[in-house]
Scaffold this motif. Structure first.
Motif, short mmCIF file in Angstrom:
data_model
loop_
_atom_site.label_atom_id
_atom_site.label_comp_id
_atom_site.label_asym_id
_atom_site.label_seq_id
_atom_site.Cartn_x
_atom_site.Cartn_y
_atom_site.Cartn_z
N ASN A 168 2.06 -53.03 13.52
CA ASN A 168 2.88 -53.92 14.34
C ASN A 168 3.38 -55.09 13.50
O ASN A 168 2.78 -56.16 13.47
N GLN A 169 4.48 -54.89 12.84
CA GLN A 169 5.06 -55.91 11.96
C GLN A 169 6.07 -56.76 12.72
O GLN A 169 7.27 -56.76 12.42
N HIS A 170 5.56 -57.48 13.71
CA HIS A 170 6.40 -58.37 14.51
C HIS A 170 5.73 -59.75 14.54
O HIS A 170 4.52 -59.83 14.79
N PRO A 171 6.47 -60.83 14.26
CA PRO A 171 5.84 -62.15 14.21
C PRO A 171 5.09 -62.51 15.49
O PRO A 171 4.03 -63.13 15.44
N PHE A 172 5.65 -62.10 16.64
CA PHE A 172 5.00 -62.43 17.91
C PHE A 172 3.62 -61.78 18.00
O PHE A 172 2.64 -62.42 18.39
N PHE A 173 3.52 -60.52 17.61
CA PHE A 173 2.24 -59.82 17.60
C PHE A 173 1.29 -60.46 16.59
O PHE A 173 0.11 -60.68 16.88
N LEU A 174 1.81 -60.74 15.40
CA LEU A 174 0.95 -61.19 14.30
C LEU A 174 0.45 -62.62 14.50
O LEU A 174 -0.66 -62.96 14.08
N ILE A 175 1.27 -63.48 15.12
CA ILE A 175 0.80 -64.84 15.41
C ILE A 175 -0.41 -64.80 16.33
O ILE A 175 -1.43 -65.47 16.11
N PHE A 176 -0.33 -63.98 17.38
CA PHE A 176 -1.45 -63.91 18.32
C PHE A 176 -2.65 -63.19 17.72
O PHE A 176 -3.80 -63.53 18.03
N SER A 177 -2.42 -62.20 16.85
CA SER A 177 -3.57 -61.57 16.19
C SER A 177 -4.26 -62.56 15.25
O SER A 177 -5.49 -62.55 15.13
N SER A 178 -3.48 -63.44 14.61
CA SER A 178 -4.09 -64.46 13.75
C SER A 178 -4.93 -65.42 14.58
O SER A 178 -6.05 -65.78 14.18
#
Length: 294
Positions: free
Chosen positions: A27-37
């Motif tokens: 899932n290379q989407h900033p929205f996904f990755l911000i919340f995973s961080s």
């Protein structure tokens, strides 16, 4: 009372990390990755109050900034040129790609920090020693080797500084002192290795097949969790196959805010990555209710 994500079966723990690493990479989407961080940072603070993350914080921050800076300098694809650096165009698409790469790196590294907190040496041996005994033993020795040498070198340096002050000597003298410390460290480590080998031989290591006590039981809870994680992972892979969860940058940048069915896959993503937090929260509530009633 033992509770939480660390006290479920090691195989369930291990599968969580395999599935989570996979969907974070997909899932290379900033929205996904911000919340995973955010979720992985919370998990670090729940498991060890964020000490591991703080110890490696500067190094991780350096890598993140390196990704953000280097990607636009070497990737010149894109139609939205913001400015020129060294006569090369810096595009908005390349900056977004660097931002995505940095978030992916941080999510994976922050999640990896919790791996050693959840799957300790005993669990690691339980998972792999039966089928891969040599590889498992070598891995455990390698993981133990670096911090052990670091701790011994610090002890040798402390003792050496009580007799000699390296700051008052020339560079050549300090270099000689450094090599002397390394020589002491290697001698100490070799002597310790010989003593360990003699001890293992005296106890009959390798003479016959050894039995072991296994305290881990794969219970109904583990069956449910493995099935649940497999379902969530399958849905995430399906979403990735449909193109959701991935921000399209070329030829035109799609909107950053999620739309339509992407919210469904985003919720599915959060449920999988945040599963340890849900288990920790559930068990903590049960523990509080039990204390109140008793």
């Amino acid at each position: 009372m033992n509770y939480g994500f660390r006290n479920i079966h090691p195989l369930t723990n291990f599968l969580y990390y395999v599935f989570s690493f996979a969907i974070i990479m997909l899932n290379q989407h900033p929205f996904f990755l911000i919340f995973s961080s955010i979720l992985t940072v919370f998990l670090n603070f729940v498991l060890d109050a964020g000490r591991t993350l703080k110890n490696w914080g500067k190094f991780v921050l350096f890598l993140i900034l390196l990704f953000i800076v280097i990607t636009p300098l070497f990737n010149h694809r894109g139609s939205v040129i913001l400015f020129y650096a060294f006569q090369n165009p810096i595009t908005l698409e390349a900056i977004l790609q660097g931002f995505i790469n940095a978030l992916t790196l941080f999510s994976v590294v922050a999640l990896f920090f919790t791996f050693s907190l959840v799957i300790d040496g005993e669990k690691f041996l339980f998972l792999f020693s039966k089928h891969l005994p040599g590889w498992t033993l070598l891995t455990m020795v390698s993981v133990r080797f670096v911090p052990l040498l670091k701790r011994r070198l610090e002890e040798i340096r402390t003792v050496h500084q009580t007799k000699h002050s390296a700051q008052k000597h020339s560079i050549l003298t300090r270099l000689k002192h450094g090599l002397f410390l390394v020589q002491i460290l290697l001698t100490w480590s070799l002597e310790d290795g010989i003593q360990t080998a003699d001890s293992m031989a005296a106890r009959g290591y390798g003479l016959q097949k050894r039995s072991r006590y296994v305290r881990y039981k794969f219970e109904k809870q583990d069956i449910f969790l493995v099935g649940w994680m497999s379902l969530l992972t399958g849905i995430s892979i399906w979403g990735w196959f449909l193109g959701d969860g991935v921000l399209t940058l070329f030829p035109v940048i799609e909107p950053l805010l999620l739309e339509g069915r992407e919210w469904f896959f985003f919720t599915n993503f959060l449920l999988l990555v945040g599963l340890p937090l849900l288990i920790e929260g559930k068990d903590a509530l049960q523990w509080q209710f039990w204390k109140r009633d008793n």
